[in-house]
Design a protein around this motif. Structure first.
Motif, PDB file in Angstrom:
ATOM      1  N   ARG A  22       0.808  -1.229   0.000  1.00  0.00           N
ATOM      2  CA  ARG A  22       0.000   0.000   0.000  1.00  0.00           C
ATOM      3  C   ARG A  22       0.836   1.272   0.000  1.00  0.00           C
ATOM      4  N   GLN A  23       1.832   1.379   0.850  1.00  0.00           N
ATOM      5  CA  GLN A  23       2.597   2.626   0.924  1.00  0.00           C
ATOM      6  C   GLN A  23       3.362   2.894  -0.370  1.00  0.00           C
ATOM      7  N   ASP A  24       3.999   1.866  -0.936  1.00  0.00           N
ATOM      8  CA  ASP A  24       4.695   2.048  -2.213  1.00  0.00           C
ATOM      9  C   ASP A  24       3.707   2.445  -3.318  1.00  0.00           C
ATOM     10  N   HIS A  25       2.538   1.845  -3.296  1.00  0.00           N
ATOM     11  CA  HIS A  25       1.478   2.177  -4.256  1.00  0.00           C
ATOM     12  C   HIS A  25       1.097   3.652  -4.121  1.00  0.00           C
ATOM     13  N   LEU A  26       0.808   4.096  -2.914  1.00  0.00           N
ATOM     14  CA  LEU A  26       0.399   5.485  -2.675  1.00  0.00           C
ATOM     15  C   LEU A  26       1.509   6.472  -3.014  1.00  0.00           C
ATOM     16  N   ASP A  27       2.741   6.129  -2.693  1.00  0.00           N
ATOM     17  CA  ASP A  27       3.871   7.002  -3.025  1.00  0.00           C
ATOM     18  C   ASP A  27       4.005   7.185  -4.537  1.00  0.00           C
ATOM     19  N   GLY A  28       3.848   6.098  -5.273  1.00  0.00           N
ATOM     20  CA  GLY A  28       3.927   6.169  -6.732  1.00  0.00           C
ATOM     21  C   GLY A  28       2.810   7.008  -7.315  1.00  0.00           C
ATOM     22  N   LEU A  29       1.603   6.853  -6.779  1.00  0.00           N
ATOM     23  CA  LEU A  29       0.476   7.651  -7.255  1.00  0.00           C
ATOM     24  C   LEU A  29       0.691   9.131  -6.960  1.00  0.00           C
ATOM     25  N   ALA A  30       1.234   9.437  -5.782  1.00  0.00           N
ATOM     26  CA  ALA A  30       1.502  10.828  -5.427  1.00  0.00           C
ATOM     27  C   ALA A  30       2.502  11.453  -6.399  1.00  0.00           C
ATOM     28  N   LYS A  31       3.511  10.705  -6.792  1.00  0.00           N
ATOM     29  CA  LYS A  31       4.507  11.199  -7.744  1.00  0.00           C
ATOM     30  C   LYS A  31       3.864  11.463  -9.110  1.00  0.00           C
ATOM     31  N   GLN A  32       3.007  10.533  -9.562  1.00  0.00           N
ATOM     32  CA  GLN A  32       2.307  10.720 -10.831  1.00  0.00           C
ATOM     33  C   GLN A  32       1.398  11.947 -10.779  1.00  0.00           C
ATOM     34  N   LYS A  33       0.756  12.164  -9.648  1.00  0.00           N
ATOM     35  CA  LYS A  33      -0.128  13.325  -9.459  1.00  0.00           C
ATOM     36  C   LYS A  33       0.695  14.611  -9.514  1.00  0.00           C
ATOM     37  N   GLU A  34       1.831  14.634  -8.823  1.00  0.00           N
ATOM     38  CA  GLU A  34       2.725  15.802  -8.840  1.00  0.00           C
ATOM     39  C   GLU A  34       3.165  16.152 -10.253  1.00  0.00           C
ATOM     40  N   LEU A  35       3.428  15.139 -11.063  1.00  0.00           N
ATOM     41  CA  LEU A  35       3.878  15.340 -12.439  1.00  0.00           C
ATOM     42  C   LEU A  35       2.736  15.735 -13.379  1.00  0.00           C
ATOM     43  N   GLY A  36       1.501  15.683 -12.888  1.00  0.00           N
ATOM     44  CA  GLY A  36       0.347  16.044 -13.692  1.00  0.00           C
ATOM     45  C   GLY A  36      -0.145  14.953 -14.619  1.00  0.00           C
ATOM     46  N   ILE A  37       0.360  13.744 -14.436  1.00  0.00           N
ATOM     47  CA  ILE A  37      -0.057  12.624 -15.286  1.00  0.00           C
ATOM     48  C   ILE A  37      -1.340  11.981 -14.752  1.00  0.00           C
TER      49      ILE A  37
END
Length: 89
Positions: A22-37
């Motif tokens: 879960r944490q790795d999943h959420l961290d990856g999603l947060a990075k994608q969100k930051e990048l605007g993807i």
């Protein structure tokens, strides 16, 4: 850039099985969100499906993000489809 909709399915007992990833999943999603993807992503209320909207150069990019996610790699998401989407409003 084009927009894409992703629909996927969760495994049985998702709440229990997702815990180690879960944490790795959420961290990856947060990075994608930051990048605007990644525009948005979340489960249906009954926890059987996942829905997302991406804004990316192409469908291949979206599929690479999905298949690189710990939930896909560890069988939490069991299937998915990606469709280009036209936002009318």
């Amino acid at each position: 850039m084009a927009k894409y909709v992703m629909w996927g399915s969760y495994c049985e007992d998702v709440l229990e099985k997702r815990t180690p990833y879960r944490q790795d999943h959420l961290d990856g999603l947060a990075k994608q969100k930051e990048l605007g993807i990644l525009i948005t992503l979340g489960p249906t209320k009954d926890l059987t499906k996942v829905f997302a909207i991406y804004e990316a150069e192409d469908e291949v990019t979206v599929k690479e993000l999905i298949e690189g996610d710990p939930y896909w790699q560890n069988g939490i998401w069991t299937e998915y489809s990606v469709t280009e989407w036209i936002q009318a409003i």
